[in-house]
Scaffold this motif. Structure first.
Motif, PDB file in Angstrom:
ATOM      1  N   GLY A  35      -3.668 -16.237  -0.716  1.00  0.00           N
ATOM      2  CA  GLY A  35      -2.850 -15.224  -1.371  1.00  0.00           C
ATOM      3  C   GLY A  35      -2.477 -14.104  -0.418  1.00  0.00           C
ATOM      4  N   THR A  36      -1.665 -13.214  -0.916  1.00  0.00           N
ATOM      5  CA  THR A  36      -1.214 -12.069  -0.123  1.00  0.00           C
ATOM      6  C   THR A  36      -2.180 -10.914  -0.306  1.00  0.00           C
ATOM      7  OG1 THR A  36       0.052 -11.126  -1.935  1.00  0.00           O
ATOM      8  CG2 THR A  36       1.207 -12.713  -0.506  1.00  0.00           C
ATOM      9  N   SER A  37      -1.973  -9.868   0.453  1.00  0.00           N
ATOM     10  CA  SER A  37      -2.779  -8.657   0.289  1.00  0.00           C
ATOM     11  C   SER A  37      -2.642  -8.130  -1.135  1.00  0.00           C
ATOM     12  CB  SER A  37      -2.350  -7.588   1.296  1.00  0.00           C
ATOM     13  OG  SER A  37      -3.103  -6.410   1.115  1.00  0.00           O
ATOM     14  N   ALA A  38      -1.462  -8.217  -1.700  1.00  0.00           N
ATOM     15  CA  ALA A  38      -1.255  -7.748  -3.076  1.00  0.00           C
ATOM     16  C   ALA A  38      -2.102  -8.561  -4.050  1.00  0.00           C
ATOM     17  CB  ALA A  38       0.221  -7.847  -3.449  1.00  0.00           C
ATOM     18  N   ASP A  39      -2.202  -9.873  -3.832  1.00  0.00           N
ATOM     19  CA  ASP A  39      -3.043 -10.713  -4.686  1.00  0.00           C
ATOM     20  C   ASP A  39      -4.500 -10.260  -4.616  1.00  0.00           C
ATOM     21  OD1 ASP A  39      -0.946 -12.474  -5.518  1.00  0.00           O
ATOM     22  OD2 ASP A  39      -1.155 -13.586  -3.632  1.00  0.00           O
ATOM     23  N   ARG A  40      -4.959  -9.980  -3.402  1.00  0.00           N
ATOM     24  CA  ARG A  40      -6.352  -9.551  -3.234  1.00  0.00           C
ATOM     25  C   ARG A  40      -6.583  -8.179  -3.847  1.00  0.00           C
ATOM     26  NH1 ARG A  40      -4.877 -12.063   1.457  1.00  0.00           N
ATOM     27  NH2 ARG A  40      -4.658 -10.148   2.644  1.00  0.00           N
ATOM     28  N   GLN A  41      -5.600  -7.288  -3.714  1.00  0.00           N
ATOM     29  CA  GLN A  41      -5.735  -5.961  -4.320  1.00  0.00           C
ATOM     30  C   GLN A  41      -5.810  -6.058  -5.843  1.00  0.00           C
ATOM     31  OE1 GLN A  41      -2.701  -3.265  -2.743  1.00  0.00           O
ATOM     32  NE2 GLN A  41      -2.778  -4.432  -0.833  1.00  0.00           N
ATOM     33  N   LEU A  42      -4.974  -6.891  -6.428  1.00  0.00           N
ATOM     34  CA  LEU A  42      -5.010  -7.079  -7.875  1.00  0.00           C
ATOM     35  C   LEU A  42      -6.348  -7.661  -8.325  1.00  0.00           C
ATOM     36  CD1 LEU A  42      -1.406  -8.408  -8.489  1.00  0.00           C
ATOM     37  CD2 LEU A  42      -2.373  -6.269  -9.369  1.00  0.00           C
ATOM     38  N   ARG A  43      -6.881  -8.584  -7.541  1.00  0.00           N
ATOM     39  CA  ARG A  43      -8.179  -9.165  -7.872  1.00  0.00           C
ATOM     40  C   ARG A  43      -9.267  -8.092  -7.880  1.00  0.00           C
ATOM     41  NH1 ARG A  43      -9.222 -12.302  -3.662  1.00  0.00           N
ATOM     42  NH2 ARG A  43     -10.746 -10.861  -2.857  1.00  0.00           N
ATOM     43  N   VAL A  44      -9.256  -7.229  -6.863  1.00  0.00           N
ATOM     44  CA  VAL A  44     -10.242  -6.145  -6.798  1.00  0.00           C
ATOM     45  C   VAL A  44     -10.090  -5.228  -8.005  1.00  0.00           C
ATOM     46  CG1 VAL A  44     -10.957  -4.077  -5.508  1.00  0.00           C
ATOM     47  CG2 VAL A  44     -10.508  -6.214  -4.293  1.00  0.00           C
ATOM     48  N   GLY A  49     -11.642  -2.417 -12.032  1.00  0.00           N
ATOM     49  CA  GLY A  49     -10.917  -1.421 -12.822  1.00  0.00           C
ATOM     50  C   GLY A  49     -10.823  -0.077 -12.133  1.00  0.00           C
ATOM     51  N   ASP A  50     -11.048  -0.073 -10.826  1.00  0.00           N
ATOM     52  CA  ASP A  50     -11.152   1.177 -10.069  1.00  0.00           C
ATOM     53  C   ASP A  50     -10.158   1.187  -8.903  1.00  0.00           C
ATOM     54  OD1 ASP A  50     -11.975   3.478  -8.748  1.00  0.00           O
ATOM     55  OD2 ASP A  50     -13.946   2.692  -8.202  1.00  0.00           O
ATOM     56  N   LEU A  51      -9.199   2.119  -8.957  1.00  0.00           N
ATOM     57  CA  LEU A  51      -8.212   2.202  -7.873  1.00  0.00           C
ATOM     58  C   LEU A  51      -8.841   2.614  -6.547  1.00  0.00           C
ATOM     59  CD1 LEU A  51      -5.132   3.746  -9.712  1.00  0.00           C
ATOM     60  CD2 LEU A  51      -5.431   1.399  -8.906  1.00  0.00           C
ATOM     61  N   LYS A  52      -9.909   3.387  -6.600  1.00  0.00           N
ATOM     62  CA  LYS A  52     -10.602   3.753  -5.351  1.00  0.00           C
ATOM     63  C   LYS A  52     -11.189   2.506  -4.686  1.00  0.00           C
ATOM     64  CE  LYS A  52     -11.615   8.507  -6.552  1.00  0.00           C
ATOM     65  NZ  LYS A  52     -12.654   9.522  -6.748  1.00  0.00           N
ATOM     66  N   ALA A  53     -11.655   1.563  -5.470  1.00  0.00           N
ATOM     67  CA  ALA A  53     -12.166   0.309  -4.910  1.00  0.00           C
ATOM     68  C   ALA A  53     -11.039  -0.471  -4.250  1.00  0.00           C
ATOM     69  CB  ALA A  53     -12.839  -0.530  -5.993  1.00  0.00           C
ATOM     70  N   VAL A  54      -9.854  -0.405  -4.834  1.00  0.00           N
ATOM     71  CA  VAL A  54      -8.690  -1.079  -4.245  1.00  0.00           C
ATOM     72  C   VAL A  54      -8.357  -0.441  -2.897  1.00  0.00           C
ATOM     73  CG1 VAL A  54      -6.245  -1.629  -4.520  1.00  0.00           C
ATOM     74  CG2 VAL A  54      -7.781  -1.761  -6.500  1.00  0.00           C
ATOM     75  N   VAL A  55      -8.342   0.878  -2.852  1.00  0.00           N
ATOM     76  CA  VAL A  55      -8.054   1.576  -1.594  1.00  0.00           C
ATOM     77  C   VAL A  55      -9.109   1.233  -0.549  1.00  0.00           C
ATOM     78  CG1 VAL A  55      -7.867   3.838  -0.487  1.00  0.00           C
ATOM     79  CG2 VAL A  55      -6.778   3.434  -2.712  1.00  0.00           C
ATOM     80  N   ALA A  56     -10.367   1.226  -0.933  1.00  0.00           N
ATOM     81  CA  ALA A  56     -11.437   0.882   0.011  1.00  0.00           C
ATOM     82  C   ALA A  56     -11.248  -0.542   0.533  1.00  0.00           C
ATOM     83  CB  ALA A  56     -12.795   1.028  -0.658  1.00  0.00           C
ATOM     84  N   HIS A  57     -10.827  -1.438  -0.333  1.00  0.00           N
ATOM     85  CA  HIS A  57     -10.567  -2.823   0.069  1.00  0.00           C
ATOM     86  C   HIS A  57      -9.439  -2.885   1.108  1.00  0.00           C
ATOM     87  CE1 HIS A  57      -9.831  -7.117  -0.200  1.00  0.00           C
ATOM     88  NE2 HIS A  57      -8.562  -6.818  -0.398  1.00  0.00           N
ATOM     89  N   VAL A  58      -8.366  -2.151   0.844  1.00  0.00           N
ATOM     90  CA  VAL A  58      -7.227  -2.141   1.775  1.00  0.00           C
ATOM     91  C   VAL A  58      -7.664  -1.572   3.122  1.00  0.00           C
ATOM     92  CG1 VAL A  58      -4.950  -1.147   2.237  1.00  0.00           C
ATOM     93  CG2 VAL A  58      -5.482  -2.040  -0.030  1.00  0.00           C
ATOM     94  N   VAL A  59      -8.451  -0.522   3.100  1.00  0.00           N
ATOM     95  CA  VAL A  59      -8.943   0.067   4.347  1.00  0.00           C
ATOM     96  C   VAL A  59      -9.772  -0.968   5.122  1.00  0.00           C
ATOM     97  CG1 VAL A  59     -10.492   1.816   5.313  1.00  0.00           C
ATOM     98  CG2 VAL A  59      -8.834   2.446   3.545  1.00  0.00           C
ATOM     99  N   ARG A  60     -10.656  -1.671   4.432  1.00  0.00           N
ATOM    100  CA  ARG A  60     -11.490  -2.684   5.099  1.00  0.00           C
ATOM    101  C   ARG A  60     -10.624  -3.787   5.707  1.00  0.00           C
ATOM    102  NH1 ARG A  60     -14.592  -1.952   0.545  1.00  0.00           N
ATOM    103  NH2 ARG A  60     -13.785  -3.888  -0.393  1.00  0.00           N
ATOM    104  N   GLU A  61      -9.564  -4.157   5.008  1.00  0.00           N
ATOM    105  CA  GLU A  61      -8.690  -5.232   5.525  1.00  0.00           C
ATOM    106  C   GLU A  61      -7.841  -4.795   6.712  1.00  0.00           C
ATOM    107  OE1 GLU A  61      -7.682  -8.616   2.295  1.00  0.00           O
ATOM    108  OE2 GLU A  61      -6.155  -7.121   2.655  1.00  0.00           O
ATOM    109  N   THR A  62      -7.509  -3.526   6.776  1.00  0.00           N
ATOM    110  CA  THR A  62      -6.547  -3.101   7.787  1.00  0.00           C
ATOM    111  C   THR A  62      -7.151  -2.320   8.946  1.00  0.00           C
ATOM    112  OG1 THR A  62      -6.026  -1.111   6.493  1.00  0.00           O
ATOM    113  CG2 THR A  62      -4.617  -3.053   6.159  1.00  0.00           C
ATOM    114  N   ARG A  63      -8.336  -1.786   8.769  1.00  0.00           N
ATOM    115  CA  ARG A  63      -8.967  -1.003   9.841  1.00  0.00           C
ATOM    116  C   ARG A  63      -9.438  -1.945  10.937  1.00  0.00           C
ATOM    117  NH1 ARG A  63     -13.207   3.155   7.981  1.00  0.00           N
ATOM    118  NH2 ARG A  63     -11.348   4.385   7.709  1.00  0.00           N
ATOM    119  N   PRO A  64      -9.129  -1.619  12.189  1.00  0.00           N
ATOM    120  CA  PRO A  64      -9.607  -2.458  13.292  1.00  0.00           C
ATOM    121  C   PRO A  64     -11.138  -2.486  13.325  1.00  0.00           C
ATOM    122  CG  PRO A  64      -7.988  -0.843  14.067  1.00  0.00           C
ATOM    123  CD  PRO A  64      -8.317  -0.506  12.644  1.00  0.00           C
TER     124      PRO A  64
END
Length: 65
Positions: A35-44, A49-64
């Motif tokens: 899936g795409t990053s959007a798919d993974r964000q929706l899954r999180v 049910g927490d947008l902060k968890a979604v942001v943390a997930h995106v940070v983990r995926e994109t931070r070197p």
């Protein structure tokens, strides 16, 4: 869409090495499998049910690493 994408990848397979694009096309396979990053964000979000968890997930995926 998945079947058409796979058909297209198969169609261009004989020229991707010549064009130096094998790595890029491999990522299409990754997207089709995982899936795409959007798919993974929706899954999180569905799981937490927490947008902060979604942001943390995106940070983990994109931070070197």
């Amino acid at each position: 869409m998945r079947d058409l994408a796979l058909e297209l990848l198969h169609f261009v397979d004989d020229v991707v090495d010549e064009l130096g694009s094998r790595e890029h096309l491999q990522y299409v396979h990754t997207i089709l499998a995982n899936g795409t990053s959007a798919d993974r964000q929706l899954r999180v979000f569905r799981e937490t049910g927490d947008l902060k968890a979604v942001v943390a997930h995106v940070v983990r995926e994109t931070r070197p690493a």
